[in-house]
Design an enzyme around this catalytic site. Sequence first.
Site, PDB file in Angstrom:
ATOM      1  N   LYS A 101       9.667   3.540   4.016  1.00 36.14           N
ATOM      2  CA  LYS A 101       9.804   4.897   3.495  1.00 36.14           C
ATOM      3  C   LYS A 101       8.615   5.311   2.650  1.00 36.14           C
ATOM      4  O   LYS A 101       8.732   6.153   1.754  1.00 36.14           O
ATOM      5  CB  LYS A 101      11.101   5.048   2.689  1.00 36.14           C
ATOM      6  N   GLY A 102       7.460   4.777   2.972  1.00 34.09           N
ATOM      7  CA  GLY A 102       6.248   5.092   2.223  1.00 34.09           C
ATOM      8  C   GLY A 102       5.285   6.002   2.962  1.00 34.09           C
ATOM      9  O   GLY A 102       4.109   6.074   2.609  1.00 34.09           O
ATOM     10  N   GLY A 103       5.758   6.703   3.983  1.00 35.09           N
ATOM     11  CA  GLY A 103       4.886   7.569   4.775  1.00 35.09           C
ATOM     12  C   GLY A 103       4.611   7.016   6.155  1.00 35.09           C
ATOM     13  O   GLY A 103       3.703   7.483   6.862  1.00 35.09           O
ATOM     14  N   THR A 104       5.392   6.047   6.583  1.00 31.12           N
ATOM     15  CA  THR A 104       5.177   5.340   7.849  1.00 31.12           C
ATOM     16  C   THR A 104       5.199   6.265   9.062  1.00 31.12           C
ATOM     17  O   THR A 104       4.301   6.238   9.908  1.00 31.12           O
ATOM     18  CB  THR A 104       6.246   4.245   8.030  1.00 31.12           C
ATOM     19  N   THR A 105       6.242   7.082   9.168  1.00 32.24           N
ATOM     20  CA  THR A 105       6.417   7.937  10.352  1.00 32.24           C
ATOM     21  C   THR A 105       5.263   8.919  10.489  1.00 32.24           C
ATOM     22  O   THR A 105       4.736   9.137  11.595  1.00 32.24           O
ATOM     23  CB  THR A 105       7.748   8.690  10.273  1.00 32.24           C
ATOM     24  N   HIS A 143       5.248  -3.722   7.972  1.00 25.50           N
ATOM     25  CA  HIS A 143       5.535  -3.621   6.544  1.00 25.50           C
ATOM     26  C   HIS A 143       5.111  -4.909   5.836  1.00 25.50           C
ATOM     27  O   HIS A 143       5.373  -5.078   4.643  1.00 25.50           O
ATOM     28  CB  HIS A 143       7.032  -3.397   6.310  1.00 25.50           C
ATOM     29  N   ARG A 181       2.596   5.405  -1.170  1.00 18.83           N
ATOM     30  CA  ARG A 181       3.325   6.549  -1.728  1.00 18.83           C
ATOM     31  C   ARG A 181       3.846   6.172  -3.114  1.00 18.83           C
ATOM     32  O   ARG A 181       4.173   5.018  -3.373  1.00 18.83           O
ATOM     33  CB  ARG A 181       4.497   6.909  -0.811  1.00 18.83           C
ATOM     34  N   LYS A 205      12.931  15.015   3.701  1.00 20.76           N
ATOM     35  CA  LYS A 205      12.156  16.060   3.037  1.00 20.76           C
ATOM     36  C   LYS A 205      10.651  15.809   3.088  1.00 20.76           C
ATOM     37  O   LYS A 205       9.866  16.723   3.298  1.00 20.76           O
ATOM     38  CB  LYS A 205      12.593  16.205   1.574  1.00 20.76           C
ATOM     39  N   GLY A 206      10.256  14.567   2.817  1.00 22.53           N
ATOM     40  CA  GLY A 206       8.840  14.249   2.767  1.00 22.53           C
ATOM     41  C   GLY A 206       8.122  14.875   1.595  1.00 22.53           C
ATOM     42  O   GLY A 206       6.899  14.989   1.590  1.00 22.53           O
TER      43      GLY A 206
END
Length: 335
Positions: free
Chosen positions: A77-81, A143, A168, A301-302
């Site tokens: 959840k650190g900007g991966t996508t 990861h 992030r 949300k991002g």
Amino acid sequence: MEASQELHLPNYMKDDNTSQETNNLISSLPADKDFMGYSLYNYKGCWYYPNTLQAVLDVQDNFRPQKNDIILASLPKGGTTWLKSLVFAIVHREKYRENPQIIHPLLSQNPHDLVPFLEIELYASSHTPDLAKFPSPMIFSTHMHLNALHEATTKSSSSPCKIVYVCRGLKDTFVSGWHYKNMLHRTKMDQASFELMFDGYCRGVTLYGPYWEHMLSYWKGSLEDRENVLFMRYEEIIEEPLIQVKRLAEFLNCPFTEEEEESGSAEEILNLCSLRNLSNLEINKKGTTRIGIDSNVFFRKGEVGDWKNHLTPQMAKRIDEVVEVKLRGSGLIFQ
């Protein structure tokens, strides 16, 4: 929340795919539990679930990247996508510009299926997966800490591959991870679970944690090997997307040409990879990735600063103090 409670559990959290050798190793490792009661084990300074540790060991034993391969690294959840989308679009832009009749893969497939995880997907299903089926240059995601990843990459006979790390802010990463857990496990967790997860996060006892050690491994790697390790901040991509996308293309040895600059190629990629565009695609609203995770859990949300809607001032202060102490003297600073 007890581990025995019925939850939708992804394979990487389970313990049913470990060898006897790995089970022997696990029995000798420091152990703790996540906020749901599932066991985590600390191997060489990093916390893993049993199946994840098995896959990491398989990556280290068998993965040998080629010179032109690209590895995208991040915290969960650190900007991966977003990073996967941007790099895939940048690297393959000429192919789809020259063939406009072909539907761009990002419009029909989830980014995580286009850029597979080394340890969560490929080596989780096979000790020696067939990597040749992916388009060249091959783009993989992980990861893993850089230290753990280097145990595989430094054994490669070819030149070093490119590694891009996106970092992030930890307060936003935690909150995004909390919402992800709720969607992933298809349940609504209570405030007590939120506080337990937060406590584990601050202690560093979380999958791939401690997160500050994760960030530091790539930060130091980028300082020592600027040609092959790029450290990017999620917040800077939000603030100056055009500059950062061009920086990314330069690092990957496929800079935008003058003609592309004039035609707005970078802007097109940013529009294609925007959260609004990707999250509204049917495949990402109702689809499922190859590893059985609902595609919509990867899009929320991002936003930068969403943590303010979830963390108390005391919680925010605790994370800030931990980060300040752990990163002191490294040159890596978070606002």
